[in-house]
Enzyme design. Sequence first.
Site, short mmCIF file in Angstrom:
data_model
loop_
_atom_site.label_atom_id
_atom_site.label_comp_id
_atom_site.label_asym_id
_atom_site.label_seq_id
_atom_site.Cartn_x
_atom_site.Cartn_y
_atom_site.Cartn_z
CE LYS A 38 -4.08 3.00 -10.65
NZ LYS A 38 -3.38 1.77 -10.25
C1 LIG Z 1 -3.76 0.55 -9.95
C2 LIG Z 1 -2.70 -0.47 -9.90
C3 LIG Z 1 -2.87 -1.73 -10.46
C4 LIG Z 1 -4.19 -2.21 -11.01
O1 LIG Z 1 -4.64 -1.58 -12.15
P1 LIG Z 1 -6.19 -1.64 -12.53
O2 LIG Z 1 -6.31 -0.85 -13.74
O3 LIG Z 1 -6.92 -1.03 -11.36
O4 LIG Z 1 -6.55 -3.08 -12.68
C5 LIG Z 1 -1.81 -2.61 -10.44
N1 LIG Z 1 -0.65 -2.27 -9.87
C6 LIG Z 1 -0.44 -1.06 -9.31
C7 LIG Z 1 0.87 -0.77 -8.69
C8 LIG Z 1 -1.45 -0.13 -9.32
O5 LIG Z 1 -1.26 1.08 -8.74
#
Ligand SMILES: *Cc1c(COP(=O)(O)O)cnc(C)c1O
Length: 481
Positions: free
Chosen positions: A116
Amino acid sequence: MIKYISTKGGISPVSFDDAVLQGIAADGGLFVPEIIPTITTEQLHEWSTLDYSSLAYEVLSLFIDRQIISSDDLKTLIADSFADFDHPDLIPLVTPYDNSRLHIMELFHGPTLSFKDIAMGFLVRTMDYLLQKRNQRINLILATTGDTGPAAANASAGRKTLTCWPLFPAGMISVEQEQQMTTLQDENIHPIAVSECLEGVDDLDVVIARLFSDTKRKEKLKLSSVNSINWCRVMVQTVHYIYGYFKACKNVGAPVAFSVPSGALGNLCAGNLAQKMGLPISTCICANNQNQTLHTAFSTGVFKKCELVQTVSSAIDIVLPYNFWRFLFFNNNYDSAKITSMMKTFDDSGEVQLDSKTFEDIRHSITSIAISDERTLHTIRESYDKYGYLLDPHGAVAVAAAKILQPTLGKDTPIVCLATAHPAKFPEVIRKALGDSKELPAQGKHKALEDAKLLPEKKLTCTVSELENFLSHHIKNSLFA
Ligand SMILES: *Cc1c(COP(=O)(O)O)cnc(C)c1O
């Protein structure tokens, strides 16, 4: 001028800055660029040797007008966004297994140790930049399964233009993730632990959608969102596919596959966008855990919310992936009338069936699978015991999916598995995978998380039924007095 339109087709085109600051379009749709830019073969060759930041500059320039962010400012924003990553490559590609076509792209070297950080750092800085120019301030509201909240809070901390309200389902994220938000002492950060979320983060998304659908209130409270409904998140995430492609491909032009642990579908939507821009990705594997709304949609054509199951890969415990509509928009020739009618069918009946053409088209670019907790834990254990490489549970979902599906992909096609979090964010799961008696390996710890344990915590609490009023009330009281 690059303009942005809504997946619902109900607004006149807006510029990049409006799309980013509004978060969600006034008609309730998601922003998308009016035209998807294409990467020429020439560009592909030119870009193949660039470092991540230089590549990000080239890619983002396709989506952002110079009149809105000058080229020097864009370079500065990118440099600032990645300044506190702890790896020289920012997002290194590693090949830890004897299977030489199975790569892992580590997307967790940012300040809050999850993927993120990659798009959030840039998004929040860009908002701050645009708001300073306009002399405005906003309230960022976001729901988190554990990683969006820390990334947004960290990037927002101390910024005068933003107040950040990360909402999380109480008890459904790891202690470490919670502390990453609650130990920030800055006055503009207000984490809220929301109890009684029977459908986890999806319950919070519903409340946010309600708050945002009241356009008057949205304006009065100056609300915006940095969840992956925000176009900027998806846009920035296309860069790691392009960068990963170059790192893994045998030669420029040859196919590469990606395996993506998917929750709200923002990351995979970005991968699909990169495909549509012309990057030679043979397939993107949509790797679900047992919350398999997406796998069901991609394998049967029926989009229907699954029952929430709490799994060891909690960041992807999502039953209603909100980027699905944006994804469908890209895969239906931008037919907003069709998407709007599909959304209505879904709202009325709880499910919607993809027509056969769309379903077939999607299957050319997307493969899907659902991974059990047992297999996720096994994958973590095997990776560590045999190769000394510690995966986090989400990276493990991606690796497990890639291993199962590899025989169905081209014989020589490399697969890039996206490792989306640092294992230290999930010590309980790592212990469970490796055997409780074992001491947590050094790779399963991180100083930033250890340090947070010593700091005082600050959070608000309410139940999900109280949330809407609670939040409006607190935001009103704090409104930039
Ligand atoms: C948010 C997240 C995902 C998923 O990503 P999306 O864009 O919501 O599909 C996968 N792994 C981790 C560790 C995340 O924080």
